[in-house]
Design an enzyme around this catalytic site. Structure first.
Site, PDB file in Angstrom:
ATOM      1  N   ILE A  88       0.848  -1.196   0.000  1.00  0.00           N
ATOM      2  CA  ILE A  88       0.000   0.000   0.000  1.00  0.00           C
ATOM      3  C   ILE A  88       0.878   1.240   0.000  1.00  0.00           C
ATOM      4  O   ILE A  88       1.863   1.326   0.747  1.00  0.00           O
ATOM      5  CB  ILE A  88      -0.934   0.004   1.229  1.00  0.00           C
ATOM      6  N   GLU A 117       3.491  -5.564   7.054  1.00  0.00           N
ATOM      7  CA  GLU A 117       2.734  -4.602   7.862  1.00  0.00           C
ATOM      8  C   GLU A 117       3.278  -4.420   9.268  1.00  0.00           C
ATOM      9  O   GLU A 117       3.262  -3.321   9.820  1.00  0.00           O
ATOM     10  CB  GLU A 117       1.258  -5.021   7.915  1.00  0.00           C
ATOM     11  N   ASP A 135      -4.631  -5.919   7.396  1.00  0.00           N
ATOM     12  CA  ASP A 135      -6.092  -5.907   7.569  1.00  0.00           C
ATOM     13  C   ASP A 135      -6.890  -6.065   6.286  1.00  0.00           C
ATOM     14  O   ASP A 135      -8.096  -5.865   6.271  1.00  0.00           O
ATOM     15  CB  ASP A 135      -6.527  -4.621   8.282  1.00  0.00           C
ATOM     16  N   GLY A 174       0.519  -5.246   0.953  1.00  0.00           N
ATOM     17  CA  GLY A 174      -0.750  -5.307   0.249  1.00  0.00           C
ATOM     18  C   GLY A 174      -0.714  -6.212  -0.961  1.00  0.00           C
ATOM     19  O   GLY A 174      -1.761  -6.717  -1.402  1.00  0.00           O
ATOM     20  N   ASP A 233      -1.876  -9.431   0.282  1.00  0.00           N
ATOM     21  CA  ASP A 233      -3.336  -9.383   0.390  1.00  0.00           C
ATOM     22  C   ASP A 233      -3.973  -9.691  -0.962  1.00  0.00           C
ATOM     23  O   ASP A 233      -4.963 -10.424  -1.049  1.00  0.00           O
ATOM     24  CB  ASP A 233      -3.804  -7.990   0.843  1.00  0.00           C
TER      25      ASP A 233
END
Length: 276
Positions: A70, A149, A157, A126, A129
């Site tokens: 991210i 993270e 998350d 990310g 993810d």
């Protein structure tokens, strides 16, 4: 006319292919996931899902890295824009944003068509993810991964902590998430995160395209059904899963695709299936 995106690029492999590539396309940011990405990605996935010419989707990168995580500016914007005097309302707004970002990646699982990740270079934070939401994952030898993270003082998350344990096992996921350490494509294969490691980016692209074309040549009803039943059964007991597939096939089994597959087998020819 195909919609244009700031962070993504959609390409059809050829004029006759039903395999489409959804390329991460912010090279100056090493394909970091921006706020624009989280708006555009579910739209792009949905458009491919609804396109009858699409049978299989490949998520890939044209640049040196698959995804650097991210974007820091996105994290800063999210943090700052939700600050209000009421701590409860700040938390509620932030939760809503996180849920929306989660939903952007869950769009991969909602997509009826198979989604394959072709990973080269870095796949960080990310990026994990993103690829853990995909149906199948492959990488090149230069690929490396990190559940990063924890090093940014946050808890992952957007799906890694929920999906990664199911793919690589609870113990492996716990160790990777707590340490944030970098691990190679070969280790990713050994623990089951990826199915195969290709020698180079070129071989990765060629190999994944061949795999995708092979899947695309099969019955669309069978492929869509296989993905749907596997995802549903993941959260069911064996008994429940068996009942679900019995119900699924009671409505889908007697299709034109089944008759075409049987006839093609008997006549020793390649089956031709209708689009969804």
């Amino acid at each position: 006319m195909e919609e244009k995106y700031k962070t993504l690029e959609i390409e059809r492999l050829s004029s006759t292919s039903s395999v489409y590539c959804l390329c991460l396309n912010t090279p100056s940011l090493k394909n970091a996931l921006t706020l624009d990405f989280f708006t555009e990605f579910p739209k792009a996935i949905s458009s491919l899902d609804q396109n009858p010419n699409v049978s299989v989707i490949i998520i890939s990168s044209k640049t040196q890295h698959f995804c650097s995580g991210i974007h820091i500016q996105a994290l800063s914007t999210i943090t700052n824009q939700h600050q209000v005097s009421d701590r409860g309302r700040t938390g509620e707004r932030l939760r809503r944003t996180i849920k929306s970002m989660q939903d952007s990646l869950t769009a991969i699982e909602r997509c009826r068509k198979p989604v394959i990740a072709a990973i080269n270079g870095g796949c960080i934070g990310g990026g994990i993810d993103l690829v853990t939401a995909c149906d199948v994952r492959y990488c090149s030898k230069d690929a490396f991964f990190s559940v990063k993270e924890v090093d940014l003082a946050i808890v992952a998350d957007l799906g890694t902590l929920q999906r990664l344990p199911r793919i690589v096992g609870f113990g492996n996921a716990m160790e990777l998430a707590l340490t944030g350490r970098r691990f190679s494509g070969e280790e990713a294969k050994n623990i089951g995160l990826v199915t195969k490691v290709f020698e180079s980016k070129v071989e990765l692209d060629d190999g994944v395209r061949q795999i995708a074309e092979n899947i695309a040549a099969k019955s669309p009803l069978a492929v869509v059904g296989t993905k749907a039943v596997l995802l549903k059964s993941r959260d069911m007991s064996t008994d429940q899963g068996l009942d679900y597939i019995a119900t699924w096939n009671s409505s889908m089994l007697l299709s034109d695709d089944l008759m075409e597959a049987v006839q093609a087998h008997l006549k020793k020819r390649t089956p031709v299936f209708s689009k969804l």
